[in-house]
Design a protein around this motif. Structure first.
Motif, short mmCIF file in Angstrom:
data_model
loop_
_atom_site.label_atom_id
_atom_site.label_comp_id
_atom_site.label_asym_id
_atom_site.label_seq_id
_atom_site.Cartn_x
_atom_site.Cartn_y
_atom_site.Cartn_z
N ILE B 157 0.85 -1.21 0.00
CA ILE B 157 0.00 0.00 0.00
C ILE B 157 0.88 1.25 0.00
O ILE B 157 0.65 2.19 -0.77
N TYR B 158 1.91 1.25 0.83
CA TYR B 158 2.79 2.41 0.94
C TYR B 158 3.50 2.69 -0.40
O TYR B 158 3.59 3.84 -0.82
N ILE B 159 3.96 1.64 -1.05
CA ILE B 159 4.63 1.81 -2.35
C ILE B 159 3.66 2.38 -3.38
O ILE B 159 3.99 3.31 -4.12
N PHE B 160 2.44 1.85 -3.40
CA PHE B 160 1.44 2.32 -4.37
C PHE B 160 1.07 3.79 -4.12
O PHE B 160 0.99 4.58 -5.06
N VAL B 161 0.90 4.15 -2.83
CA VAL B 161 0.53 5.54 -2.51
C VAL B 161 1.66 6.49 -2.91
O VAL B 161 1.41 7.52 -3.57
N SER B 162 2.90 6.14 -2.56
CA SER B 162 4.06 6.98 -2.94
C SER B 162 4.16 7.11 -4.45
O SER B 162 4.39 8.21 -4.98
N TYR B 182 8.54 1.44 -9.69
CA TYR B 182 9.96 1.07 -9.61
C TYR B 182 10.70 2.07 -8.73
O TYR B 182 11.44 1.70 -7.81
N TRP B 183 10.47 3.37 -9.00
CA TRP B 183 11.11 4.43 -8.21
C TRP B 183 10.74 4.30 -6.72
O TRP B 183 11.61 4.38 -5.85
N ALA B 184 9.43 4.10 -6.44
CA ALA B 184 8.96 4.00 -5.05
C ALA B 184 9.61 2.81 -4.34
O ALA B 184 10.03 2.93 -3.19
N THR B 185 9.71 1.68 -5.04
CA THR B 185 10.30 0.47 -4.43
C THR B 185 11.79 0.69 -4.14
O THR B 185 12.28 0.34 -3.07
N ILE B 186 12.48 1.30 -5.12
CA ILE B 186 13.93 1.53 -4.94
C ILE B 186 14.17 2.54 -3.82
O ILE B 186 15.14 2.42 -3.06
N SER B 187 13.26 3.53 -3.67
CA SER B 187 13.42 4.54 -2.61
C SER B 187 13.09 3.96 -1.24
O SER B 187 13.83 4.17 -0.28
N ILE B 188 11.98 3.21 -1.17
CA ILE B 188 11.53 2.68 0.14
C ILE B 188 12.52 1.67 0.71
O ILE B 188 12.70 1.57 1.92
N THR B 189 13.19 0.95 -0.18
CA THR B 189 14.17 -0.04 0.31
C THR B 189 15.55 0.60 0.53
O THR B 189 16.51 -0.11 0.84
N THR B 190 15.62 1.91 0.35
CA THR B 190 16.85 2.71 0.51
C THR B 190 17.99 2.25 -0.40
O THR B 190 19.15 2.46 -0.10
N ILE B 196 16.32 7.38 -11.66
CA ILE B 196 15.15 8.26 -11.73
C ILE B 196 15.15 9.07 -10.43
O ILE B 196 15.09 8.50 -9.35
N SER B 197 15.24 10.39 -10.57
CA SER B 197 15.20 11.20 -9.34
C SER B 197 14.32 12.42 -9.56
O SER B 197 14.37 13.05 -10.63
N ILE B 206 8.46 14.41 -1.17
CA ILE B 206 7.85 13.07 -1.10
C ILE B 206 8.95 12.00 -0.99
O ILE B 206 8.84 11.05 -0.23
N THR B 207 10.04 12.22 -1.73
CA THR B 207 11.16 11.26 -1.68
C THR B 207 11.74 11.18 -0.28
O THR B 207 12.02 10.09 0.23
N MET B 208 11.91 12.33 0.35
CA MET B 208 12.49 12.37 1.70
C MET B 208 11.59 11.62 2.70
O MET B 208 12.07 10.79 3.48
N VAL B 209 10.30 11.93 2.62
CA VAL B 209 9.34 11.28 3.54
C VAL B 209 9.32 9.76 3.26
O VAL B 209 9.33 8.94 4.18
N SER B 210 9.30 9.45 1.96
CA SER B 210 9.23 8.04 1.55
C SER B 210 10.44 7.26 2.07
O SER B 210 10.29 6.14 2.56
N ALA B 211 11.62 7.87 1.99
CA ALA B 211 12.83 7.18 2.44
C ALA B 211 12.81 6.98 3.95
O ALA B 211 13.17 5.91 4.45
N LEU B 212 12.36 8.02 4.69
CA LEU B 212 12.34 7.92 6.16
C LEU B 212 11.33 6.89 6.66
O LEU B 212 11.65 6.05 7.49
#
Lengths: 50, 242
Positions: B157-162, B182-190, B196-197, B206-212
């Motif tokens: 759910i978190y990956i889809f929302v991001s 793909y971007w969300a998965t790569i970011s969430i797993t750090t 892609i940035s 969003i990227t910062m929040v997503s990573a944290l």
């Protein structure tokens, strides 16, 4: 007891043996031979493939 | 026949103390699994990998047949349902999938399905039977599967929302929604490949929040499994102390 005795055999040296023990020994030997064959094939495959 | 079947079951199971036949069989199966995976580490097949495939496949097929035949002992009830129940267990399914690559040897070269060869990977799961630690880990995962499933749902759910948020806010950056996923998965797993940035301030936010948040969410399964594993180890220790 009688049935178990009938399943066994006495070899030429007079030692009482059991067919099951012999089967186990053969099974263990086959397993070990196959293990060695697989190990050799593995090493050869790695040497030839790299 | 009953005696033979019972003895075969004992040999197939993990060896007890002093059971030479079972021990030799365990060693053979472990070797077959390890050697059976060697072709996957090579770029091209050779004559030795061909023989490895034949020998290991014969061993695995015989092992599968023997395990199905002795399924009534394994499942604990003498009934035809024991065979059906056994065939549907995860390890039996992995066993069956791991012997499928043998078909690769008999198919004509033009019809060979490369994907079938990847099924060799399932042979790794056969090792689970022969390691006590692996058995403990498998039991632990089985015990906490509900919690793990809940965390998995949360991650998805978190990956889809991001991905949806960033896809709407950075329309020029992503060609498809899959790129955003793909971007969300790569970011969430750090992992952060950086291919892609985001370029806009809101996208970067969003990227910062997503990573944290991602770090916390991804760490959850590790915590669940570790806690359950430690609990299992403690239980085993106290059992031996008693």
């Amino acid at each position: 007891m009688g049935d178990d005795f009938n399943k066994g055999f006495i070899d030429d040296s007079g030692v009482y043996g059991n067919g099951k023990e012999r089967q186990t020994k053969i099974f263990v030997a086959v397993c070990r031979i196959l293990t060695v064959i697989l190990a050799v094939l593995g090493v050869l495959a790695l040497i030839k493939g790299n | 026949m009953f005696e033979i079947k019972k003895r075969l079951y004992e040999v197939l199971e993990v060896s007890g103390v002093g059971d030479k036949a079972s021990r030799a069989y365990d060693v053979l199966m472990t070797m077959a699994v390890i050697v059976g995976l060697i072709p996957m580490t090579l770029k091209a097949d050779n004559i030795f990998t061909h023989w490895i495939e034949i020998v290991t496949s014969v061993i695995f097929i015989l092992d599968y047949i023997a395990r199905v035949w002795t399924a009534d002992f394994k499942m604990g009830y003498q009934n035809y349902r024991a065979y059906i129940a056994y065939v549907l267990t995860p390890l039996a399914i992995f066993d069956l999938l791991s012997i499928l690559p043998v078909a690769y040897l008999f198919l004509p070269v033009t019809n060979r399905i490369t994907l079938l060869r990847l099924f060799r990977f399932f042979r790794v799961f056969k090792l689970v039977r022969y390691s006590k630690t692996m058995v403990i880990i498998a039991n632990v995962v089985r015990k906490v599967k509900k919690q793990l499933f809940a965390v998995l749902i949360l991650i998805v759910i978190y990956i889809f929302v991001s991905a949806m948020l960033v896809f709407q806010l950075e329309p020029n950056l992503f060609n498809t929604f899959f790129d955003a996923l793909y971007w969300a998965t790569i970011s969430i797993t750090t992992i952060g490949y950086g291919d892609i940035s985001p370029v806009t301030p809101i996208g970067r936010m969003i990227t910062m929040v997503s990573a944290l948040v991602g770090m916390a969410v991804i760490a959850l399964p590790t915590g669940i499994i570790t806690a359950a594993y430690m609990n299992e180890i403690t239980k085993k220790k106290s059992k031996y102390e008693l």
